[in-house]
Design a protein around this motif. Sequence first.
Motif, PDB file in Angstrom:
ATOM      1  N   LEU A  81      11.328  20.363  27.076  1.00  0.00           N
ATOM      2  CA  LEU A  81      11.768  20.248  28.458  1.00  0.00           C
ATOM      3  C   LEU A  81      12.763  21.334  28.851  1.00  0.00           C
ATOM      4  O   LEU A  81      13.125  21.437  30.020  1.00  0.00           O
ATOM      5  N   GLY A  82      13.220  22.126  27.911  1.00  0.00           N
ATOM      6  CA  GLY A  82      14.202  23.152  28.229  1.00  0.00           C
ATOM      7  C   GLY A  82      15.521  22.577  28.687  1.00  0.00           C
ATOM      8  O   GLY A  82      16.168  23.109  29.593  1.00  0.00           O
ATOM      9  N   LEU A  83      15.952  21.483  28.081  1.00  0.00           N
ATOM     10  CA  LEU A  83      17.161  20.794  28.507  1.00  0.00           C
ATOM     11  C   LEU A  83      18.404  21.620  28.191  1.00  0.00           C
ATOM     12  O   LEU A  83      18.618  22.046  27.069  1.00  0.00           O
ATOM     13  N   ASN A  84      19.223  21.821  29.197  1.00  0.00           N
ATOM     14  CA  ASN A  84      20.490  22.520  29.037  1.00  0.00           C
ATOM     15  C   ASN A  84      21.527  21.844  29.916  1.00  0.00           C
ATOM     16  O   ASN A  84      21.226  21.386  31.017  1.00  0.00           O
ATOM     17  N   LEU A  85      22.735  21.808  29.421  1.00  0.00           N
ATOM     18  CA  LEU A  85      23.814  21.205  30.194  1.00  0.00           C
ATOM     19  C   LEU A  85      25.094  21.992  29.988  1.00  0.00           C
ATOM     20  O   LEU A  85      25.402  22.399  28.866  1.00  0.00           O
ATOM     21  N   GLU A  86      25.820  22.208  31.068  1.00  0.00           N
ATOM     22  CA  GLU A  86      27.112  22.878  31.007  1.00  0.00           C
ATOM     23  C   GLU A  86      28.138  22.040  31.746  1.00  0.00           C
ATOM     24  O   GLU A  86      27.868  21.541  32.835  1.00  0.00           O
TER      25      GLU A  86
ATOM     26  N   THR B 179      29.677  19.825  36.426  1.00  0.00           N
ATOM     27  CA  THR B 179      28.596  19.537  35.499  1.00  0.00           C
ATOM     28  C   THR B 179      27.313  20.106  36.069  1.00  0.00           C
ATOM     29  O   THR B 179      26.984  19.865  37.231  1.00  0.00           O
ATOM     30  N   VAL B 180      26.589  20.858  35.252  1.00  0.00           N
ATOM     31  CA  VAL B 180      25.310  21.423  35.659  1.00  0.00           C
ATOM     32  C   VAL B 180      24.274  21.071  34.597  1.00  0.00           C
ATOM     33  O   VAL B 180      24.448  21.385  33.426  1.00  0.00           O
ATOM     34  N   LYS B 181      23.190  20.399  35.015  1.00  0.00           N
ATOM     35  CA  LYS B 181      22.079  20.072  34.126  1.00  0.00           C
ATOM     36  C   LYS B 181      20.857  20.851  34.576  1.00  0.00           C
ATOM     37  O   LYS B 181      20.554  20.914  35.766  1.00  0.00           O
ATOM     38  N   LYS B 182      20.170  21.421  33.618  1.00  0.00           N
ATOM     39  CA  LYS B 182      18.960  22.178  33.920  1.00  0.00           C
ATOM     40  C   LYS B 182      17.857  21.756  32.959  1.00  0.00           C
ATOM     41  O   LYS B 182      18.085  21.566  31.778  1.00  0.00           O
ATOM     42  N   ALA B 183      16.651  21.609  33.504  1.00  0.00           N
ATOM     43  CA  ALA B 183      15.488  21.291  32.686  1.00  0.00           C
ATOM     44  C   ALA B 183      14.255  21.813  33.389  1.00  0.00           C
ATOM     45  O   ALA B 183      14.322  22.362  34.499  1.00  0.00           O
ATOM     46  N   LEU B 184      13.101  21.635  32.741  1.00  0.00           N
ATOM     47  CA  LEU B 184      11.862  22.212  33.242  1.00  0.00           C
ATOM     48  C   LEU B 184      11.514  21.710  34.633  1.00  0.00           C
ATOM     49  O   LEU B 184      11.074  22.467  35.487  1.00  0.00           O
ATOM     50  N   PHE B 185      11.742  20.414  34.891  1.00  0.00           N
ATOM     51  CA  PHE B 185      11.303  19.830  36.148  1.00  0.00           C
ATOM     52  C   PHE B 185      12.449  19.387  37.054  1.00  0.00           C
ATOM     53  O   PHE B 185      12.200  18.804  38.108  1.00  0.00           O
ATOM     54  N   PHE B 186      13.658  19.617  36.670  1.00  0.00           N
ATOM     55  CA  PHE B 186      14.742  19.183  37.545  1.00  0.00           C
ATOM     56  C   PHE B 186      16.010  19.986  37.269  1.00  0.00           C
ATOM     57  O   PHE B 186      16.157  20.614  36.237  1.00  0.00           O
ATOM     58  N   GLY B 187      16.915  19.933  38.225  1.00  0.00           N
ATOM     59  CA  GLY B 187      18.235  20.523  38.097  1.00  0.00           C
ATOM     60  C   GLY B 187      19.233  19.631  38.815  1.00  0.00           C
ATOM     61  O   GLY B 187      18.876  18.917  39.755  1.00  0.00           O
ATOM     62  N   LYS B 188      20.461  19.638  38.353  1.00  0.00           N
ATOM     63  CA  LYS B 188      21.464  18.749  38.927  1.00  0.00           C
ATOM     64  C   LYS B 188      22.836  19.396  38.795  1.00  0.00           C
ATOM     65  O   LYS B 188      23.164  19.957  37.735  1.00  0.00           O
ATOM     66  N   LYS B 189      23.623  19.311  39.855  1.00  0.00           N
ATOM     67  CA  LYS B 189      24.975  19.871  39.838  1.00  0.00           C
ATOM     68  C   LYS B 189      25.938  18.900  40.506  1.00  0.00           C
ATOM     69  O   LYS B 189      25.653  18.375  41.579  1.00  0.00           O
ATOM     70  N   VAL B 190      27.070  18.701  39.851  1.00  0.00           N
ATOM     71  CA  VAL B 190      28.109  17.811  40.360  1.00  0.00           C
ATOM     72  C   VAL B 190      29.453  18.503  40.191  1.00  0.00           C
ATOM     73  O   VAL B 190      29.720  19.099  39.143  1.00  0.00           O
ATOM     74  N   THR B 191      30.298  18.432  41.208  1.00  0.00           N
ATOM     75  CA  THR B 191      31.646  18.991  41.132  1.00  0.00           C
ATOM     76  C   THR B 191      32.650  17.940  41.575  1.00  0.00           C
ATOM     77  O   THR B 191      32.354  17.097  42.433  1.00  0.00           O
ATOM     78  N   GLY B 192      33.836  18.002  40.981  1.00  0.00           N
ATOM     79  CA  GLY B 192      34.876  17.041  41.326  1.00  0.00           C
ATOM     80  C   GLY B 192      36.242  17.685  41.363  1.00  0.00           C
ATOM     81  O   GLY B 192      36.483  18.705  40.712  1.00  0.00           O
TER      82      GLY B 192
END
Length: 256
Positions: free
Chosen positions: A90-95, A114-127
Amino acid sequence: MNLASLNSLLLTALLVAAPALAQEPPPADNPLLPPAEWNPPPLEPFVATYQAFYKGKEAGDATMQVVHGDNGQWRVDMAVHGKRGFAGVLGLNLEQSTVFDNQGTVYVPLSQSTVKKALFFGKKVTGVYDWRHGSAQWQGNLKKERQRPIPLQRGDQSALLLNLSLMRDARPGQPLSYRYVDVGRVRQYEYMAAAAAETVQVGDLSYDALRIHRTNGGNDETILWIANGVPTPVRILQREDGEDAIDLRLIEYQGA
């Protein structure tokens, strides 16, 4: 770098995609060592590299680093890269990063991402931890209820800061208590440090390390081993329902 630990939540968010793995029991010949003077590491820049295991197999690697900015603020980063098995497909990566102040007896979080990256999705959250107004708030790819302001208390920690705080605060045989405020959640974390160090084998290296485990996690355990003179945990283990789940093992570290 969970991370949490990192912190448990950070690492679980990236790698957990299947049931818990088979238990890896500790070696039977892992004796406790006589109590010795414990010297917590000073807060200094470093870069540490871990092997990441999941389901008993190598799943990728993780990097944790601490940097000191010109403005006097600090930043702790964790990057986890899935390279093998399901995570690799899935190419899962998280920073994840936390900017913080060092106020001597407490690390004070200022902002988090927080930044999540994968083959079919991406997600970013800041606080942002707004200490002037006494609240923290996150925005991005989160449920609405987790974007609401959270009242802050002195000593509140992010997932990544928990690792550094445990390194600083742990003493043989002593309990530790932290309030976790991260990604729109609040939890109370209770830990206990072992009475004495034990021999821990990590790859080709052997450490006299102090075992610290979370005591109020229920079926979700987090265990860290920390060693004198090493600025980052030498091993971070998550267990689910009594069985090993995610296992980070230190490969190398150096001053940044």
